[in-house]
Design a protein around this motif. Structure first.
Motif, PDB file in Angstrom:
ATOM      1  N   VAL A  81      41.808  24.473  55.230  1.00  0.00           N
ATOM      2  CA  VAL A  81      41.154  25.778  55.239  1.00  0.00           C
ATOM      3  C   VAL A  81      39.662  25.598  55.537  1.00  0.00           C
ATOM      4  O   VAL A  81      38.972  24.822  54.868  1.00  0.00           O
ATOM      5  N   LEU A  82      39.176  26.336  56.546  1.00  0.00           N
ATOM      6  CA  LEU A  82      37.746  26.326  56.870  1.00  0.00           C
ATOM      7  C   LEU A  82      37.033  27.556  56.336  1.00  0.00           C
ATOM      8  O   LEU A  82      35.864  27.481  55.939  1.00  0.00           O
ATOM      9  N   ALA A  83      37.709  28.705  56.358  1.00  0.00           N
ATOM     10  CA  ALA A  83      37.093  29.952  55.899  1.00  0.00           C
ATOM     11  C   ALA A  83      38.182  30.967  55.603  1.00  0.00           C
ATOM     12  O   ALA A  83      39.291  30.885  56.130  1.00  0.00           O
ATOM     13  N   ARG A  84      37.824  31.923  54.763  1.00  0.00           N
ATOM     14  CA  ARG A  84      38.755  33.008  54.428  1.00  0.00           C
ATOM     15  C   ARG A  84      38.126  34.341  54.795  1.00  0.00           C
ATOM     16  O   ARG A  84      36.947  34.579  54.522  1.00  0.00           O
ATOM     17  N   GLY A  85      38.929  35.201  55.429  1.00  0.00           N
ATOM     18  CA  GLY A  85      38.478  36.529  55.774  1.00  0.00           C
ATOM     19  C   GLY A  85      39.305  37.561  55.034  1.00  0.00           C
ATOM     20  O   GLY A  85      40.038  37.242  54.092  1.00  0.00           O
TER      21      GLY A  85
END
Length: 299
Positions: free
Chosen positions: A213-217
């Motif tokens: 996981v790099l980022a969550r939106g």
């Protein structure tokens, strides 16, 4: 190497030892006078790597490429996608989403292969170009082509062993159960060309996908995905198996999504160059649709 600086085709040389630019050109460009070669520099027809250079005494280093461009009025039309790297044997591009890599029964002309072939050959001429690997129409990113038969055979004959790293950006629905993990399965394909995870055995091919996981939106997640194997539709199937289909991937359980395209981008390809035995790394920046959805992670 045959040089053709007056045609619509660029000429590319590989620098093998330290030298100055004018001296290098005089040694490598055959059947041209000193004044003609100097004219290539003054007319801005010489590039070192991606940089236009006019200085006679510019210092060259081993591993660099020197390109002689044709005169401006004879150059091939500008490509509709970036060239990441080019030398005498290879050309690597950042393929946009929506463009086929190679022809199909339904579409033969609007492909990356055809566009590159026309670009390299120039108007009304043919020049060979060879497929080494490919991306789905709706996946963007790094694609490598060979410019001669020898390089094609050197790469394709040992492709899986030469590939050191394949990294993708994947924008997926929902949230994976863990921050990082691995999906393994045996992939099969139906008569209608739908790939799915099934039982091992005859016709099945093992596939291994690592994700982080790099980022969550809002309702979606940006993943870095690395492949141990390069199977057809591997990431799309494995994201479906994970319960997080790729955004826009209606074929494998996703909804239309907010990106306006498939949320898959081939970000990095690292291979062992069969000519040198050294690793070459080709990267394609995140497309604007990814940067818009995950601005903090991708800028």
């Amino acid at each position: 190497m045959k040089t053709t600086p007056k045609s619509s085709q660029s000429t590319v040389f590989q620098v093998e030892s330290p030298d100055t630019l004018l001296n290098f050109l005089l040694e490598h460009v055959k059947n041209k006078s000193r004044n003609t070669v100097k004219g290539f520099l003054s007319k801005r027809q010489v590039k070192v790597g991606s940089k236009t250079v006019t200085a006679f005494d510019y210092a060259l280093k081993p591993g660099q490429t020197v390109t002689i461009l044709p005169p401006a009025d004879q150059r091939a039309p500008k490509l509709p996608f970036p060239v990441i790297y080019e030398d005498a044997d290879l050309i690597v591009i950042d393929k946009p989403a929506g463009l086929l890599t190679v022809a199909t029964d339904r579409e033969r002309d609007k492909t990356a292969y055809r566009i590159l072939t026309d670009y390299l050959a120039g108007p009304g001429k043919e020049k060979p170009l060879f497929i080494v690997h490919r991306l789905d129409r709706d996946t963007s990113g790094v694609v490598l082509f060979a410019k001669n038969q020898e390089m094609k055979e050197a790469l394709q004959g040992d492709w899986e062993d030469l590939v050191d790293r394949r990294v993708y950006l994947a924008a997926v629905e929902g949230r994976p159960p863990e921050e990082r993990g691995t999906v393994k399965s045996f992939l099969r394909e139906t008569s209608t060309h739908l790939v799915y995870s099934g039982a091992p055995g005859n016709g099945a091919r093992e596939a291994v996908t690592h994700y982080e996981v790099l980022a969550r939106g809002t309702g979606c997640t940006l993943l870095s995905v690395a492949l141990d194997t390069g199977r057809k539709n591997q990431i799309r199937v494995h994201m479906q198996d994970l319960g997080c289909p790729v955004l826009g991937d209606k074929k494998y359980g996703g909804r239309a999504g907010d990106m306006g395209r498939l949320g898959l981008h081939a970000r990095e390809l690292a291979i062992t160059d069969p000519r040198t035995g050294k690793q070459a790394v080709y990267t394609a920046p995140a497309p604007k649709e990814f940067r818009k959805l995950f601005p903090e992670a991708l800028g």
